[in-house]
Design a protein around this motif. Structure first.
Motif, PDB file in Angstrom:
ATOM      1  N   TYR A  82       0.833  -1.250   0.010  1.00 14.61           N
ATOM      2  CA  TYR A  82      -0.153   0.032   0.126  1.00 14.61           C
ATOM      3  C   TYR A  82       0.790   1.319   0.062  1.00 14.61           C
ATOM      4  O   TYR A  82       2.150   1.178   0.509  1.00 14.61           O
ATOM      5  CB  TYR A  82      -0.985  -0.016   1.241  1.00 14.61           C
ATOM      6  CG  TYR A  82      -0.296  -0.245   2.601  1.00 14.61           C
ATOM      7  CD1 TYR A  82      -0.253  -1.427   2.987  1.00 14.61           C
ATOM      8  CD2 TYR A  82       0.153   0.778   3.349  1.00 14.61           C
ATOM      9  CE1 TYR A  82       0.396  -1.686   4.087  1.00 14.61           C
ATOM     10  CE2 TYR A  82       0.624   0.596   4.556  1.00 14.61           C
ATOM     11  CZ  TYR A  82       0.947  -0.896   5.030  1.00 14.61           C
ATOM     12  OH  TYR A  82       1.567  -1.043   6.291  1.00 14.61           O
ATOM     13  N   VAL A  83       0.311   2.248  -0.532  1.00 15.93           N
ATOM     14  CA  VAL A  83       0.963   3.589  -0.703  1.00 15.93           C
ATOM     15  C   VAL A  83       2.232   3.477  -1.405  1.00 15.93           C
ATOM     16  O   VAL A  83       3.291   4.112  -0.929  1.00 15.93           O
ATOM     17  CB  VAL A  83       1.264   4.418   0.774  1.00 15.93           C
ATOM     18  CG1 VAL A  83       1.607   5.698   0.496  1.00 15.93           C
ATOM     19  CG2 VAL A  83       0.115   4.021   1.571  1.00 15.93           C
ATOM     20  N   GLY A  84       2.337   2.489  -2.469  1.00 14.79           N
ATOM     21  CA  GLY A  84       3.728   2.284  -3.112  1.00 14.79           C
ATOM     22  C   GLY A  84       4.649   1.533  -2.565  1.00 14.79           C
ATOM     23  O   GLY A  84       5.616   1.266  -3.102  1.00 14.79           O
ATOM     24  N   ASN A  85       4.511   1.071  -1.317  1.00 17.30           N
ATOM     25  CA  ASN A  85       5.586   0.154  -0.612  1.00 17.30           C
ATOM     26  C   ASN A  85       4.837  -1.127  -0.273  1.00 17.30           C
ATOM     27  O   ASN A  85       3.699  -1.285  -0.008  1.00 17.30           O
ATOM     28  CB  ASN A  85       6.117   0.965   0.733  1.00 17.30           C
ATOM     29  CG  ASN A  85       6.854   2.224   0.090  1.00 17.30           C
ATOM     30  OD1 ASN A  85       7.563   1.986  -0.457  1.00 17.30           O
ATOM     31  ND2 ASN A  85       6.575   3.323   0.617  1.00 17.30           N
ATOM     32  N   CYS A  86       5.559  -2.171  -0.011  1.00 18.14           N
ATOM     33  CA  CYS A  86       5.377  -3.508   0.406  1.00 18.14           C
ATOM     34  C   CYS A  86       5.848  -3.753   1.658  1.00 18.14           C
ATOM     35  O   CYS A  86       7.008  -3.469   1.858  1.00 18.14           O
ATOM     36  CB  CYS A  86       5.654  -4.490  -0.788  1.00 18.14           C
ATOM     37  SG  CYS A  86       4.983  -4.226  -2.448  1.00 18.14           S
ATOM     38  N   TYR A  87       5.258  -4.653   2.505  1.00 17.12           N
ATOM     39  CA  TYR A  87       5.619  -5.326   3.875  1.00 17.12           C
ATOM     40  C   TYR A  87       5.184  -6.733   3.735  1.00 17.12           C
ATOM     41  O   TYR A  87       4.222  -7.210   3.400  1.00 17.12           O
ATOM     42  CB  TYR A  87       5.043  -4.212   4.769  1.00 17.12           C
ATOM     43  CG  TYR A  87       5.211  -2.869   4.732  1.00 17.12           C
ATOM     44  CD1 TYR A  87       6.030  -2.282   5.542  1.00 17.12           C
ATOM     45  CD2 TYR A  87       4.424  -2.127   4.019  1.00 17.12           C
ATOM     46  CE1 TYR A  87       6.311  -0.742   5.649  1.00 17.12           C
ATOM     47  CE2 TYR A  87       4.687  -0.665   4.040  1.00 17.12           C
ATOM     48  CZ  TYR A  87       5.637  -0.066   4.772  1.00 17.12           C
ATOM     49  OH  TYR A  87       5.782   1.263   4.867  1.00 17.12           O
ATOM     50  N   GLY A  88       6.111  -7.504   4.334  1.00 14.10           N
ATOM     51  CA  GLY A  88       5.833  -8.823   4.329  1.00 14.10           C
ATOM     52  C   GLY A  88       6.536  -9.425   5.718  1.00 14.10           C
ATOM     53  O   GLY A  88       7.672  -9.247   5.950  1.00 14.10           O
ATOM     54  N   THR A  89       6.223 -10.794   6.187  1.00 12.38           N
ATOM     55  CA  THR A  89       6.820 -11.339   6.922  1.00 12.38           C
ATOM     56  C   THR A  89       7.653 -12.482   6.396  1.00 12.38           C
ATOM     57  O   THR A  89       7.108 -13.382   6.017  1.00 12.38           O
ATOM     58  CB  THR A  89       5.712 -11.985   8.003  1.00 12.38           C
ATOM     59  OG1 THR A  89       5.001 -11.017   8.763  1.00 12.38           O
ATOM     60  CG2 THR A  89       6.541 -12.679   9.175  1.00 12.38           C
ATOM     61  N   PRO A  90       8.978 -12.499   6.304  1.00 15.93           N
ATOM     62  CA  PRO A  90       9.828 -13.597   6.046  1.00 15.93           C
ATOM     63  C   PRO A  90       9.783 -15.025   6.768  1.00 15.93           C
ATOM     64  O   PRO A  90       9.807 -15.002   8.201  1.00 15.93           O
ATOM     65  CB  PRO A  90      11.386 -12.899   6.375  1.00 15.93           C
ATOM     66  CG  PRO A  90      11.113 -11.538   6.313  1.00 15.93           C
ATOM     67  CD  PRO A  90       9.865 -11.459   7.011  1.00 15.93           C
ATOM     68  N   LYS A  91       9.270 -15.901   5.894  1.00 11.59           N
ATOM     69  CA  LYS A  91       8.950 -17.283   6.676  1.00 11.59           C
ATOM     70  C   LYS A  91      10.195 -18.024   7.007  1.00 11.59           C
ATOM     71  O   LYS A  91      10.454 -18.169   8.414  1.00 11.59           O
ATOM     72  CB  LYS A  91       8.663 -18.206   5.398  1.00 11.59           C
ATOM     73  CG  LYS A  91       8.061 -19.651   6.110  1.00 11.59           C
ATOM     74  CD  LYS A  91       7.658 -20.378   4.786  1.00 11.59           C
ATOM     75  CE  LYS A  91       6.538 -19.999   4.153  1.00 11.59           C
ATOM     76  NZ  LYS A  91       6.136 -20.844   2.965  1.00 11.59           N
ATOM     77  N   GLU A  92      11.300 -17.782   6.633  1.00 10.03           N
ATOM     78  CA  GLU A  92      12.551 -18.625   7.076  1.00 10.03           C
ATOM     79  C   GLU A  92      13.037 -17.900   8.443  1.00 10.03           C
ATOM     80  O   GLU A  92      13.348 -18.693   9.376  1.00 10.03           O
ATOM     81  CB  GLU A  92      13.885 -18.375   6.321  1.00 10.03           C
ATOM     82  CG  GLU A  92      15.148 -18.972   6.700  1.00 10.03           C
ATOM     83  CD  GLU A  92      16.282 -18.967   5.720  1.00 10.03           C
ATOM     84  OE1 GLU A  92      17.298 -19.285   5.776  1.00 10.03           O
ATOM     85  OE2 GLU A  92      15.917 -18.404   4.337  1.00 10.03           O
ATOM     86  N   TYR A  93      13.016 -16.454   8.691  1.00  6.11           N
ATOM     87  CA  TYR A  93      13.325 -15.963   9.902  1.00  6.11           C
ATOM     88  C   TYR A  93      12.452 -16.391  11.072  1.00  6.11           C
ATOM     89  O   TYR A  93      13.004 -16.738  12.015  1.00  6.11           O
ATOM     90  CB  TYR A  93      13.331 -14.630   9.743  1.00  6.11           C
ATOM     91  CG  TYR A  93      13.748 -13.717  10.891  1.00  6.11           C
ATOM     92  CD1 TYR A  93      14.918 -13.279  11.088  1.00  6.11           C
ATOM     93  CD2 TYR A  93      12.692 -13.085  11.753  1.00  6.11           C
ATOM     94  CE1 TYR A  93      15.406 -12.406  12.324  1.00  6.11           C
ATOM     95  CE2 TYR A  93      12.918 -12.439  13.077  1.00  6.11           C
ATOM     96  CZ  TYR A  93      14.086 -12.037  13.123  1.00  6.11           C
ATOM     97  OH  TYR A  93      14.484 -11.559  14.225  1.00  6.11           O
ATOM     98  N   VAL A  94      11.194 -16.385  10.891  1.00  4.72           N
ATOM     99  CA  VAL A  94      10.275 -16.779  11.642  1.00  4.72           C
ATOM    100  C   VAL A  94      10.300 -18.304  12.152  1.00  4.72           C
ATOM    101  O   VAL A  94      10.507 -18.607  13.484  1.00  4.72           O
ATOM    102  CB  VAL A  94       8.776 -16.745  11.358  1.00  4.72           C
ATOM    103  CG1 VAL A  94       7.760 -17.217  12.599  1.00  4.72           C
ATOM    104  CG2 VAL A  94       8.389 -15.271  11.125  1.00  4.72           C
TER     105      VAL A  94
END
Length: 216
Positions: A82-94
């Motif tokens: 949203y608002v031109g940027n993406c955010y996500g949760t890295p699976k490997e790290y978790v």
């Protein structure tokens, strides 16, 4: 087995915290991490770092191409743009944090929570709310950082989010921050006593009993 916990601490749990804007979910998350030692999932984002932000601490700052590759390769538990940027949760790290025995906190919105629950049904999902609508409005206006129109938009968003509350495992009313955090910690610890989270203990117990019988 710990004398005080009542369970064997093995693999960590994935805990998803969502809630209405103004309900206090960020403050709850911060206190769970600082006071109780929970691990926090660092999100990946395509936006530029703000002053003082550190890569790998505040966010994993990556390019849009790298983000799209993570999506294509199934390396994100959830993501939103949203608002031109993406955010996500890295699976490997978790998953690595959980394998090391850490309970991991994810503070994400209802859309992200639905994605996580679909990808990882064992996740414990908790929705945070204020005692009532009037208190929620007071907390939003009390910030002094948002216009009346923005407050109205956040309250409208809260109405929409009520439709998703039923999909969460638990709901907690945040009327006292310290008490709410204490209840949240107890809730998470109790999940470790679910039989599904004690399979390794049962298998070890079974083997030990078998060895004992064979030695008689």
């Amino acid at each position: 087995m710990s004398e005080h916990t009542g369970y064997v601490k093995g693999k960590g749990l994935l805990v998803v915290i969502s809630g209405f804007s103004g309900a206090g979910k960020s403050r709850i998350t911060k206190k769970l991490i600082s006071d109780y030692g929970y691990a926090y999932s660092v999100s990946a984002t395509t936006r530029n770092p703000r002053e003082g932000e550190q890569n790998g601490v505040d966010y994993f700052f990556i390019t849009k191409n790298e983000f799209e590759e993570m999506i294509s390769n199934g390396k994100l538990l959830e993501y939103n743009c949203y608002v031109g940027n993406c955010y996500g949760t890295p699976k490997e790290y978790v998953l690595r944090q959980m394998e090391d025995g850490h309970d991991v906190i994810l503070e994400i919105d209802v859309n992200g929570a639905a994605q996580v629950k679909k990808a990882y049904p064992e996740a414990v999902t908790v929705f945070v709310t204020a005692p009532d609508a009037f208190e929620l409005k007071n907390r939003l206006t009390g910030r002094g950082t948002e216009t009346a129109e923005v407050v109205k938009q956040r309250l409208q968003r809260a109405i929409e989010e009520t439709e998703s509350v039923k999909d969460y495992d638990f709901m907690i009313i945040n009327d006292d921050l310290d008490l709410t955090v204490k209840h949240m910690d107890s809730l998470i610890r109790d999940q470790h006593m679910r039989t599904a989270n004690q399979v390794s203990y049962v298998e070890t117990f079974k083997k030990e009993m078998t060895d004992l019988i064979n030695g008689i």
